[in-house]
Design a protein around this motif. Sequence first.
Motif, PDB file in Angstrom:
ATOM      1  N   VAL A 313      -4.635 -10.887   2.558  1.00 11.00           N
ATOM      2  CA  VAL A 313      -4.478  -9.523   3.065  1.00 11.00           C
ATOM      3  C   VAL A 313      -3.823  -8.640   1.996  1.00 11.00           C
ATOM      4  CG1 VAL A 313      -3.406  -8.068   4.821  1.00 11.00           C
ATOM      5  CG2 VAL A 313      -4.316 -10.307   5.447  1.00 11.00           C
ATOM      6  N   SER A 314      -2.801  -9.162   1.347  1.00 10.60           N
ATOM      7  CA  SER A 314      -2.080  -8.378   0.333  1.00 10.60           C
ATOM      8  C   SER A 314      -2.989  -8.001  -0.826  1.00 10.60           C
ATOM      9  CB  SER A 314      -0.869  -9.169  -0.185  1.00 10.60           C
ATOM     10  OG  SER A 314       0.027  -9.456   0.867  1.00 10.60           O
ATOM     11  N   ILE A 315      -3.787  -8.947  -1.299  1.00 14.13           N
ATOM     12  CA  ILE A 315      -4.690  -8.671  -2.418  1.00 14.13           C
ATOM     13  C   ILE A 315      -5.768  -7.684  -2.004  1.00 14.13           C
ATOM     14  CG2 ILE A 315      -6.517  -9.718  -3.828  1.00 14.13           C
ATOM     15  CD1 ILE A 315      -4.697 -12.062  -4.314  1.00 14.13           C
ATOM     16  N   GLY A 316      -6.269  -7.819  -0.766  1.00 13.87           N
ATOM     17  CA  GLY A 316      -7.240  -6.854  -0.273  1.00 13.87           C
ATOM     18  C   GLY A 316      -6.682  -5.438  -0.268  1.00 13.87           C
ATOM     19  N   LEU A 317      -5.435  -5.291   0.193  1.00 11.85           N
ATOM     20  CA  LEU A 317      -4.809  -3.968   0.247  1.00 11.85           C
ATOM     21  C   LEU A 317      -4.532  -3.418  -1.147  1.00 11.85           C
ATOM     22  CD1 LEU A 317      -2.283  -4.285   3.200  1.00 11.85           C
ATOM     23  CD2 LEU A 317      -4.230  -2.737   3.053  1.00 11.85           C
ATOM     24  N   ILE A 318      -4.019  -4.268  -2.030  1.00 12.94           N
ATOM     25  CA  ILE A 318      -3.717  -3.815  -3.391  1.00 12.94           C
ATOM     26  C   ILE A 318      -4.977  -3.306  -4.071  1.00 12.94           C
ATOM     27  CG2 ILE A 318      -3.049  -4.615  -5.695  1.00 12.94           C
ATOM     28  CD1 ILE A 318      -0.993  -6.433  -4.287  1.00 12.94           C
ATOM     29  N   ASN A 319      -6.093  -4.008  -3.868  1.00 10.48           N
ATOM     30  CA  ASN A 319      -7.350  -3.584  -4.492  1.00 10.48           C
ATOM     31  C   ASN A 319      -7.887  -2.289  -3.916  1.00 10.48           C
ATOM     32  OD1 ASN A 319      -8.848  -5.449  -6.588  1.00 10.48           O
ATOM     33  ND2 ASN A 319      -7.640  -6.796  -5.278  1.00 10.48           N
ATOM     34  N   LEU A 320      -7.424  -1.886  -2.740  1.00  8.52           N
ATOM     35  CA  LEU A 320      -7.861  -0.625  -2.149  1.00  8.52           C
ATOM     36  C   LEU A 320      -7.001   0.559  -2.588  1.00  8.52           C
ATOM     37  CD1 LEU A 320      -8.807  -1.659   1.499  1.00  8.52           C
ATOM     38  CD2 LEU A 320     -10.356  -0.918  -0.321  1.00  8.52           C
ATOM     39  N   LEU A 321      -5.949   0.302  -3.379  1.00 15.34           N
ATOM     40  CA  LEU A 321      -5.151   1.410  -3.896  1.00 15.34           C
ATOM     41  C   LEU A 321      -6.028   2.314  -4.761  1.00 15.34           C
ATOM     42  CD1 LEU A 321      -1.820  -0.382  -4.913  1.00 15.34           C
ATOM     43  CD2 LEU A 321      -2.207   1.091  -2.928  1.00 15.34           C
ATOM     44  N   PRO A 322      -5.866   3.632  -4.659  1.00 13.36           N
ATOM     45  CA  PRO A 322      -6.741   4.563  -5.399  1.00 13.36           C
ATOM     46  C   PRO A 322      -6.398   4.660  -6.879  1.00 13.36           C
ATOM     47  CG  PRO A 322      -5.082   5.784  -4.182  1.00 13.36           C
ATOM     48  CD  PRO A 322      -4.889   4.341  -3.798  1.00 13.36           C
ATOM     49  N   ILE A 323      -6.426   3.525  -7.548  1.00 10.17           N
ATOM     50  CA  ILE A 323      -6.116   3.457  -8.976  1.00 10.17           C
ATOM     51  C   ILE A 323      -7.378   3.035  -9.719  1.00 10.17           C
ATOM     52  CG2 ILE A 323      -4.749   2.298 -10.753  1.00 10.17           C
ATOM     53  CD1 ILE A 323      -2.591   1.818  -8.658  1.00 10.17           C
ATOM     54  N   PRO A 324      -7.845   3.835 -10.687  1.00  9.87           N
ATOM     55  CA  PRO A 324      -8.993   3.397 -11.492  1.00  9.87           C
ATOM     56  C   PRO A 324      -8.727   2.010 -12.078  1.00  9.87           C
ATOM     57  CG  PRO A 324      -8.445   5.670 -11.982  1.00  9.87           C
ATOM     58  CD  PRO A 324      -7.348   5.155 -11.088  1.00  9.87           C
ATOM     59  N   MET A 325      -9.765   1.206 -12.187  1.00 11.71           N
ATOM     60  CA  MET A 325      -9.737  -0.211 -12.567  1.00 11.71           C
ATOM     61  C   MET A 325      -9.708  -1.086 -11.312  1.00 11.71           C
ATOM     62  SD  MET A 325      -9.806  -0.549 -15.901  1.00 11.71           S
ATOM     63  CE  MET A 325      -9.213  -2.204 -16.241  1.00 11.71           C
ATOM     64  N   LEU A 326      -9.121  -0.587 -10.214  1.00 10.97           N
ATOM     65  CA  LEU A 326      -9.130  -1.333  -8.963  1.00 10.97           C
ATOM     66  C   LEU A 326     -10.286  -0.839  -8.092  1.00 10.97           C
ATOM     67  CD1 LEU A 326      -5.326  -1.389  -8.047  1.00 10.97           C
ATOM     68  CD2 LEU A 326      -6.647  -3.125  -9.264  1.00 10.97           C
ATOM     69  N   ASP A 327     -10.622  -1.614  -7.054  1.00 10.42           N
ATOM     70  CA  ASP A 327     -11.726  -1.231  -6.178  1.00 10.42           C
ATOM     71  C   ASP A 327     -11.496   0.134  -5.546  1.00 10.42           C
ATOM     72  OD1 ASP A 327     -13.035  -3.643  -6.674  1.00 10.42           O
ATOM     73  OD2 ASP A 327     -12.017  -4.666  -5.026  1.00 10.42           O
ATOM     74  N   GLY A 328     -10.259   0.414  -5.158  1.00  8.66           N
ATOM     75  CA  GLY A 328      -9.954   1.705  -4.553  1.00  8.66           C
ATOM     76  C   GLY A 328     -10.216   2.860  -5.493  1.00  8.66           C
ATOM     77  N   GLY A 329      -9.962   2.664  -6.780  1.00  7.39           N
ATOM     78  CA  GLY A 329     -10.240   3.706  -7.766  1.00  7.39           C
ATOM     79  C   GLY A 329     -11.732   3.977  -7.891  1.00  7.39           C
ATOM     80  N   HIS A 330     -12.534   2.905  -7.889  1.00  2.72           N
ATOM     81  CA  HIS A 330     -13.988   3.080  -7.917  1.00  2.72           C
ATOM     82  C   HIS A 330     -14.459   3.856  -6.686  1.00  2.72           C
ATOM     83  CE1 HIS A 330     -14.950   0.613 -11.413  1.00  2.72           C
ATOM     84  NE2 HIS A 330     -14.076  -0.283 -10.987  1.00  2.72           N
ATOM     85  N   LEU A 331     -13.880   3.545  -5.521  1.00  2.00           N
ATOM     86  CA  LEU A 331     -14.275   4.228  -4.292  1.00  2.00           C
ATOM     87  C   LEU A 331     -13.920   5.718  -4.358  1.00  2.00           C
ATOM     88  CD1 LEU A 331     -13.252   1.557  -1.623  1.00  2.00           C
ATOM     89  CD2 LEU A 331     -15.564   2.173  -2.337  1.00  2.00           C
TER      90      LEU A 331
END
Length: 378
Positions: A313-331
């Motif tokens: 769960v923690s890794i899923g949430l961290i990857n959704l952070l709106p930071i480029p390089m992370l999945d959230g940044g791509h979104l």
Amino acid sequence: MELISGFGGTILSYIIPFLFVLTIVVFFHELGHFLVARWCGVAVRTFSIGFGPELFGWEDRQGTRWRVAAVPLGGYVRFAGDENAASVPDHAEIARMSPEEREGSFFLKPVWQRAAIVAAGPFANFILAIAIFTVLFVTFGRPITQARVDEVQPESPAAVAGFEPGDVIVAIDGQTVEAFSDVQRAVSGSGESALTFTVERGGERIDLTATPEFREVADGFGGTHRIGVLGIRRASDASQVETKTYSLPAAFTAGVGETWFIVDRTVSYISGVVTGRESPDQLGGPIRVAQVSGQVASIGIVALINLAAILSVSIGLINLLPIPMLDGGHLVFYGIEAARGRPLSERSQDIGFRIGLALVLMLMVFATFNDIRQIAGS
């Protein structure tokens, strides 16, 4: 020699459980990207567990290289048209592609498909956590301790509110309480916010209003957390503990609830750090995860698998952070593209990825520094 042997044994007792937990979580994260990419017709060049030189691997019939690499601190799926493991587009390669190859290029897919592929990784982590909790609840049940107050600490919020030994908490703000752990969860995340407790006392139900106070509390693994505390203790008598069994549907519902609780607490903590209400000192990195994994593994395989669900769960949430390089940044980039009708310029994306890389590296360094400081202070 005996000292070296003992030290080596200690290191291995941390590393092996850590790699077990991390590999499960990373594999399912990348599998989410992989499966949705295949469903969208994207050619997947590489599925890697770990970074760096390949230790061993194989190639499937569709041309994907499955590999295990030397540095097991993550993983990636590389699509046709990717420049690197962070899915930065390789515009030169895309320009050289044949019409058939362009059909399988990630970056030439509609924006909604690219967004679905990127989001699939974090959501696979949430699905994994729900599945683990569901299986554990069906197989082993759940230990439940009655929410009976055994002791009220003097001058605590509970004492001020009028709690007495023998009170049984049955509801908090109208939400039914099933176990003492429900009370701990409600209180720990509600520091300095008033809660209404419905308690049974002498055959009658009465309402008490208390405001938990923040305290630094040890977590049992060498770390401390700033959480809300009421000032009550439960009975330590083993006869007060019973194991609740679950049907599959009930276990699934409980698994979703457990996953949501972790999401809610994590988001609350991150927002607290941003607003200054929480201390960033609680952030942990790979060393901390390895230490906790080793200590949890000493309890048993069930506890270690439970940790895998929490980490997922923690890794899923961290990857959704709106930071480029992370999945959230791509979104975020894809959201801007959908709103503008065209993607950001190559220069803008490149600047964003550089900033994202710097932020991720700073976060890793800070978390590792916290790990070292906690270990040195323990």
